[in-house]
Write an enzyme that holds these catalytic residues in place. Sequence first.
Site, short mmCIF file in Angstrom:
data_model
loop_
_atom_site.label_atom_id
_atom_site.label_comp_id
_atom_site.label_asym_id
_atom_site.label_seq_id
_atom_site.Cartn_x
_atom_site.Cartn_y
_atom_site.Cartn_z
N ASP A 415 -8.90 10.60 -5.57
CA ASP A 415 -8.51 9.59 -4.61
C ASP A 415 -9.47 8.41 -4.75
O ASP A 415 -10.52 8.53 -5.40
CB ASP A 415 -8.57 10.18 -3.20
CG ASP A 415 -8.17 9.18 -2.13
OD1 ASP A 415 -7.22 8.41 -2.36
OD2 ASP A 415 -8.81 9.16 -1.07
N PHE A 532 -0.33 -11.03 9.12
CA PHE A 532 -0.26 -10.62 7.72
C PHE A 532 0.85 -9.59 7.51
O PHE A 532 1.11 -8.77 8.37
CB PHE A 532 -1.60 -10.02 7.30
CG PHE A 532 -1.62 -9.45 5.91
CD1 PHE A 532 -2.02 -10.22 4.84
CD2 PHE A 532 -1.23 -8.14 5.69
CE1 PHE A 532 -2.03 -9.69 3.56
CE2 PHE A 532 -1.25 -7.61 4.41
CZ PHE A 532 -1.65 -8.39 3.35
N ASN A 807 -4.37 13.14 3.39
CA ASN A 807 -3.36 12.77 2.40
C ASN A 807 -3.68 13.31 1.01
O ASN A 807 -2.87 13.21 0.10
CB ASN A 807 -3.21 11.24 2.35
CG ASN A 807 -4.53 10.54 2.06
OD1 ASN A 807 -5.60 11.07 2.34
ND2 ASN A 807 -4.45 9.36 1.49
#
EC number: 7.6.2.1
Length: 1152
Positions: A415, A532, A807
């Site tokens: 990761d 944004f 994750n």
Amino acid sequence: MSARARAASQGSLEEPDDEVVPYSDDETDDELQSEDDLDRSEDQTCKNEDLKLYASLIISCICFHFKGNAIKTYKYNFFTFLPLNLYEQFKRVANLYFLCLLILQIIPQISTLPWYTTLVPLVLVLGITAIKDLVDDLVSEFSFVRFVATRWMNLQVGDVVRLKKNDFIPADILLLSSSNPNSLCYVETAELDGETNLKFKMGLKVTDERLQEEDQLARFNALILCEEPNNRLDKFVGTMIWDSQSYPLDLDNMLLRGCKIRNTDVCHGLVIFAGNDTKIMRNGGKTRFKRTRIDKLMNYMVYTIFVLLVLLCAGLAIGHTYWYESIGSKAWYLYDGLNYSSSYRGFLSFWGYIIILNTMVPISLYVSVEVIRLGQSKFINWDLQMYYADKDKPAKARTTTLNEQLGQIEYIFSDKTGTLTQNIMAFKKCTITGRTYGETNHQLYHFLVSCIRSKKDPQILEFFKLLSLCHTVMVEQKGDELVYQAASPDEGALVTAACNFGFVFLSRTQDTITIMEMDHEETYEMLALLDFNSDRKRMSIILRFPDGKIRLYCKGADTVIYQRLDANSKDKETTQEALDIFANETLRTLCLCYKDISQAEYDAWAQKHQAASVSMGNREEVLDTVYEEIEKNLLLIGATAIEDKLQDGVPETIAKLAKADIKIWVLTGDKKETAENIGYSCQLLTDDMKIHYGEDVNGLRLKPGKNALVITGGWLNEILYEKKKKRRRLRLKKLRKRHTNSSNPPDSSQPVDDWEKEKRQEDFVDMACECSAVICCRVTPKQKANVVSLVKRCKKAVTLSIGDGANDVNMIKTADIGVGISGQEGMQAVMSSDYAFAQFRYLERLLLVHGRWSYIRMCKFLRYFFYKNFAFTLVHFWFSFFNGFSSQTAYEDWFITLYNVCYSSLPVLLVGLLDQDVNDKISLRFPKLYLPGQQGSLFNYKNFFISLFHGIFTSLMTFFIPYGAFLQTMGQDGEAPSDYQSFAVVAASSLIITVNLQISLNTSYWTFVNFFAVLGSIALYFGVMFDIHSAGIHVIFPTTFTFTGAASNALRQPYLWLTIILTVGICLLPIICIQFLYQTICLTFFLQVQRNRKKYELEDEEEEKKKKKPAFQRGGRSRRSAYAFSHSRGYADLIASGRSIRQRPRGDEKVT
């Protein structure tokens, strides 16, 4: 239509949208319907797709199939431990074999050895392994309890729960109300996605107003219609029906399991998904039982030994049949009173030899392996060089069964955020009106502060004023300290930088922002906030100054800002040059600009903005169009450069692992630009590499040289052809039927069958594995696991995954070795990992030192273990030619029982625990020493057969030299010492001395413990033998100990001592000669390093004294950094919603 909607509608038939995270894993394999089910109509009734639930203070679920909130991370409980553990242990071939052997030994007709010779070692092996498994499982269970409160298991779907500050969220919960105004709730998602910045959630306005008190919650009764449980972390769709009114629900209303409540005293919620239905558990993947390559190889070798054993026993049984037919039946003195036929006697002889030669299958092998692995795990835990003192985090081996696999890693899947980087942003440099600041810390801080104080350069003041005003940061007052809560670490770093330079963001409401400008406070009216998003790559704010002037401030990626600059804007070229320099240094850049707006222009634009804000269709696209009208003709001020700090030692670790021929793939959910820049920063990508992107993959032919591949999740889907949504699969099936019925061929870009799909996947893996580096960005948790699985399947390689967040759990479980980073990003990855530590740099030591040592030790242990068992057992085979194949043992029974347990186990066990060919510093200095583990060259079938032939040679010498010495000899007392018992003593003594000295020849690292083990084992043998052969113990147990006086009678003869010495010398001399010739003629790199290790150790000591940090090297390639690309959506919706962000008054306070 939004980008996400476009991607969903177009499917894979058109080019994928790299800006959208591709979730192809909406259904797990178990949930996917068969092809026949896809023929059903899509217009199914919603009662099969939606979950319905009612809620009150105590609510029961109307659908009986809802799961509870209990989850299980352990294997055993009180009732299942014994049967399950025995079942797992007897799946090992050797254990099952010895159980059958024990049963055979109970049968008197075929038993040649006492039953206890097998029972004692078997019980010892099973007992020690069971205790080790129980301890491992208890560690897992207690860790779970520490992380997850036990009362969570009582939650059911439909329950209303109350959570307090710093509580972990126990299930996927619909936020109803909180103590903050407008039911605002801050959550930390570090456990979920590895990000440490806080996110906010909001309850519905109706629940916020009507569900604050307990009696209101008790009367709450609503119907929730929502999606089925799935693993999508970025999406939730539902509807709440309450009092005949429908209210839409989305992810902003959900508190997901694994997150943590922050800055919110109390909140209330409704459990929507519980237990294994929660999104974090759906992303977790299945727990896989991992086994090392050596484990699998050992099983095959046990099969091989068993086949050899059966063949030997069959040959000896045939020999006994022939011998009895021709000799035994005709010798009256051999008659045993049993009228068995020769063939039946041969049959009994077969089983007798199965029992005698059973030690060819080493029962103590498995328990010895477990002890060695346990010790190696402890060494990892105790390694102070893998201890992170800043957070008191030692390295932790969470499993004891995979250590030697650490020495065989070929691919690492890592990761990015929180694993390679610290996820901490630092303001490093800036350029203002064409002048760059920050070449040194003195220039950045002291010079800029003096400019700001003098107020000589208004552009510098405007630069930092923009940073303090143009953002969506939320602020909280904690005593005298301001605490900023930003939607991204980048934005927090910029506001903090402005604060350090005298422009302090103090507070905000929905229509004002207050800052401290040097020494006076100013409040600006916020007219509009243009937030944004991934398409805009910028954000703007329109403010009315105290003097009435209206100004727009904008910040964003240079690729979009430069397109919107006014033609007369100054310093564009010099700023671009500075941006290129910043990008070369892998800093994350951001351009700042402004524009003055007249009142009339703003009024006209504000009307359009208001109309777009209430648009019911394609609201985001309409707003983007309106934003475009005002964000043009901008004037450039300058640019910022932020450093996403790498963890210490990451570039050096990656470079060292690359020298060990370990391929590193980075799998991240970040944008392509961000991931690529981190690749350069950590030296995974270098300037001499040719970078290939996803759109180049189809038909790509790699040129010689260094290549790197950067591929997005969208393109990864196209390559891997993962399972898509059911409606898309139905559409593709209809297309196939249509093409089948027509003359037009189907689309060649789609796989025709499973074979073509498999071939394309293999081609992709082959191409990717030829690259020096691979970066997969914008990938989902399940895609990470699929990539790991694909490489494992196609390359048959040993893989390691390392991550820090929930994750990464699926990826960690899928790889052969899973490593969790126990940093500030949570403990989900650690809980699912095999090994855990606090910093990525410790991976270098874990693999190149502990992994390499563990592999070499285990290989050396196994080679020697097989050798000593063959040498011991095959003496019976040679003896059978001289006893009529009658299943008689060559040794005394107690020697057979204690050989593997006491006489030969300790020296080889210590080699498996302590041996070092070179020390840790030399292992790190020469990463090429890691290659034998990847190649599996130290233990394979070649080494196995070498050990077999070595054992055969030793057994031949052990039998025939004493046999020849006993023929026609005379002792000092005038008697011939040629009896069976004396022969057994001499053969056993020769064997014990030989095997213990043999392990001494194979020992590279000598300690006092090794000396003691070798000499102690030999001394123990003689001590026990004299005791067992004494008259005293024979009087007590006359039938058990029958070798009375054999040892003292035999070993008092000098002739027999010379026989023992001769046997040992002939057994060892060829091995010494072979080792000498091998080290002289075949001088490999490994042997060269080992021969010069003393020299290298002295050099390392000298270098340690004068060690200096390496200078930073800048690259020569111009790269675009991407602050805006990694920026997440801010708090504009909350700020512009009109909801106050002041604290809600408590019940006992008066509201004035």
